[in-house]
Design an enzyme around this catalytic site. Structure first.
Site, PDB file in Angstrom:
ATOM      1  N   HIS A 189      36.530  33.772  18.791  1.00 17.38           N
ATOM      2  CA  HIS A 189      36.072  32.633  19.580  1.00 17.38           C
ATOM      3  C   HIS A 189      36.062  31.315  18.821  1.00 17.38           C
ATOM      4  CE1 HIS A 189      35.392  35.800  22.438  1.00 17.38           C
ATOM      5  NE2 HIS A 189      35.614  34.839  23.314  1.00 17.38           N
ATOM      6  N   GLU A 431      41.053  42.993  32.458  1.00 17.36           N
ATOM      7  CA  GLU A 431      41.158  43.061  30.995  1.00 17.36           C
ATOM      8  C   GLU A 431      40.904  44.479  30.498  1.00 17.36           C
ATOM      9  OE1 GLU A 431      38.339  40.307  29.243  1.00 17.36           O
ATOM     10  OE2 GLU A 431      36.915  40.612  30.879  1.00 17.36           O
ATOM     11  N   ASP A 455      41.634  40.909  25.720  1.00 13.62           N
ATOM     12  CA  ASP A 455      41.020  42.236  25.761  1.00 13.62           C
ATOM     13  C   ASP A 455      41.985  43.295  26.293  1.00 13.62           C
ATOM     14  OD1 ASP A 455      38.422  42.013  24.644  1.00 13.62           O
ATOM     15  OD2 ASP A 455      37.824  40.819  26.367  1.00 13.62           O
ATOM     16  N   CYS A 502      44.268  34.251  31.899  1.00 11.45           N
ATOM     17  CA  CYS A 502      43.489  33.321  31.075  1.00 11.45           C
ATOM     18  C   CYS A 502      43.383  33.812  29.636  1.00 11.45           C
ATOM     19  CB  CYS A 502      42.106  33.098  31.680  1.00 11.45           C
ATOM     20  SG  CYS A 502      41.166  34.604  31.851  1.00 11.45           S
TER      21      CYS A 502
END
Ligand code: PEP
Ligand code: MG
Length: 570
Positions: A189, A431, A455, A502
């Site tokens: 992140h 995901e 993921d 995304c």
């Protein structure tokens, strides 16, 4: 001179002196003291030192950034001079015979909680000020070295073991020219935040923190994943040229800012942006994003010491929706767990956090947390074009349960006379492989899919996205992944729904031709990838990419797919 290889996490080249960012331990323990007067003297000494520091920072900020930016430090000084905060701390020391740091921490916590529960966004922000000021005074009481990344005010490259998303959010890009960390991958992140801040970054270097001294000249090459410590004059010149070339290319792309995204054969696709905080909306607008394809709301829950109230959330969602002026905004409900921890939830440590109690799994058990978020979202829905998305859905039952909670909260709000939009699309992240495989069934019940490849790839390949040693298995172009992506897109289209992506793959120039060919409707990526992607798509024919994608689906390895994509001229 030392050269270190890492993972290119955010594009661009930066050259500046190193600034090592290391976090001290702010844990406070309660102690009984016999000499309370001495303890109060200690407190006053720490308060005075903090004030002197703040005066100096305020002055510097005033000179360099102007009065508006200096205001924050003025309000910190006001807090330190406020008898309403300081007297209760002194009373606590005198009456309870406790140590100064404990008395300060406890008293500040009460004020922080009070501010957080206020209705106005302005007062809620005072909680953050109180937290910062408390840390500053604690630093002196505990004899620590204070490092607040927001206070960096000379041009530097930040060097850290890792950066928390909240550290990253605080970096002022006027001064922080780049950063590099020992750990992390392209989809960790902090890397994602670096891209939204448009700061060049190299992560996962394993050793940079140990190799560098503060003040050493450092080059961060976020294009090729290299860090160079104490480079030669010649190398500095070489990298300055590289930097100029990159910036010139960026200027070319900027011309596409206000144009739609259309392929060579006239097919329109939507390019949206992934954001983490309301501040990131500026980057969406600057880079010509056609919407927000993923608002990661978990950052609202991080960097604080308790759950954000409904009001705090409502204000954040409303701000994003308003700033996007009617363009679609996909807000993802809380996706905590994995590499995003919330210490205040006090969840037991897990052996495999990425396979554990995260995201919607937690929300369906902690429905108190989930309902608060849903209410805030529903209340904000009237301020723009809101779409709600649930993360980590593995089964239809999970989706149905989450949807039922949403409908319950909507009904409650309506009966309370609160206006809620009637036009909120409801979708899921795809995901988890089970959901991709069952996409035909999900497509009957959802309004849209957004494929979370960060993921989806880690779960399909069984390779932890944080672990550099298995990063070779992070293979977006593996035909296994492409086949799953195709299943999801085809399933959506069969039911007249749209499919977006995304995960980081959506902004990857090697993946884009394939995704266009597979029929992806919406590509959501970091803000800085929008213009290069728009420029690339304008040169591609969708019909030709369909053929390219069919060939790729029939290949055996990711390497073959990469070769195939390279063979086209775009
Ligand atoms: C994903 O998994 O692809 C995704 C977009 O979500 P996150 O990176 O926040 O897990
Ligand atoms: Mg995810």
């Amino acid at each position: 001179m030392i050269k270190i290889e890492g993972i290119a996490a955010s594009a661009g080249v930066a050259i500046a002196p190193a600034f090592k960012l290391e976090h001290p331990d702010y844990t406070v323990h309660e102690r009984q003291v016999s000499d309370t007067a001495a303890e109060i003297a200690k407190l006053n000494d720490a308060l005075e030192k903090s004030k002197t520091e703040l005066e100096a920072i305020k002055e510097r900020t005033l000179q360099e950034l102007g009065a508006k930016k200096a205001e924050i430090f003025e309000s910190h000084l006001l807090i330190l001079n406020d008898p309403e905060l300081i007297s209760p701390v002194e009373d606590k020391i005198t009456n309870e015979g406790v140590n100064a740091e404990f008395a300060l921490n406890e008293t500040a916590a009460q004020f922080i909680s009070m501010f957080e529960n206020m209705k106005s966004a302005y007062l809620q922000e005072r909680a953050a000020d109180m937290r910062d000021v408390t840390k500053r005074v604690l630093t002196h009481l505990l004899g620590l070295t204070y490092v607040n990344p927001a206070e960096i005010n000379t041009e530097v490259i930040v060097i850290a073991e890792d950066l928390t998303p909240s550290d990253t959010a605080q970096l002022n890009r006027k001064y922080v020219k780049g950063f590099t960390t020992n750990i992390g991958g392209r989809t960790s992140h902090s890397a994602i935040m670096a891209r939204s801040l448009e700061i060049p970054a190299v992560v996962g270097t394993k050793e940079v923190l140990e190799q560098v001294n503060s003040g050493d000249l450092v080059i961060v090459d976020g294009l090729d994943g290299k860090v160079i410590i104490n480079p030669t004059e010649e190398l500095v010149q070489q990298y300055k040229n590289k930097q100029e070339k990159y910036l010139a290319q960026r200027d070319e792309w900027r011309k596409l800012r206000d144009l739609p995204t259309v392929s060579l054969d006239g097919v329109h696709v939507e390019l949206a942006v992934n954001i983490g905080t309301p501040n990131d909306v500026a980057g969406v607008v600057d880079n010509g994003g056609e919407g927000v394809g993923l608002y990661r709301t978990e950052f609202l829950y991080m960097g604080r010491d308790k759950l954000p109230t409904e009001e705090i959330q409502f204000n954040a969602y409303k701000t994003v929706l308003e700033k996007m002026e009617g363009k679609p905004v996909v807000v993802r409900t809380l996706d905590i767990g994995g590499d995003k921890e919330l210490p205040y939830l006090d969840l037991p440590k897990e052996m495999n956090p990425f396979l554990g109690f995260r995201a919607v799994r937690l929300c369906l058990e902690r429905t108190d947390i989930f309902r608060t978020q849903l209410r805030a979202l529903l209340r904000a829905s009237v301020y723009g074009n809101l779409r709600i998305m649930f993360p980590m859905i593995a089964t239809l039952d999970e989706f149905r349960q989450a949807k039922a909670l949403l409908l319950e909260e909507k009904a409650k709000l309506t009966s309370e006379g609160v206006e809620v939009s009637e036009d909120i699309q409801l979708g899921i992240m795809v995901e988890i492989p089970s959901t991709a495989v069952m996409a035909d069934q999900f497509a009957k019940e959802v309004d849209f899919f957004s494929i979370g490849t960060n993921d989806l790839i880690q779960y399909t390949m069984a390779a932890d996205r944080m672990n550099e040693r298995v990063s070779y298995l992070y293979q977006p172009y593996n035909p296994a992944i492409l086949r799953l992506v195709k299943m999801v897109i085809d399933a959506a289209h069969k039911e007249g729904k749209w499919a977006g992506m995304c995960g980081e793959m959506a902004g990857d120039s090697t993946a884009i031709p394939l995704l266009l060919g597979l029929g992806l409707d919406e590509f959501s990526m970091s803000a800085t990838s929008i213009l290069p992607a728009r420029s690339q798509i304008a040169k591609l024919s969708k019909a030709e990419m369909q053929e390219l994608a069919s060939k790729a689906l029939a290949m055996q390895t990711a390497a073959q797919v990469v070769e195939l994509v390279k063979s086209i001229d775009a």
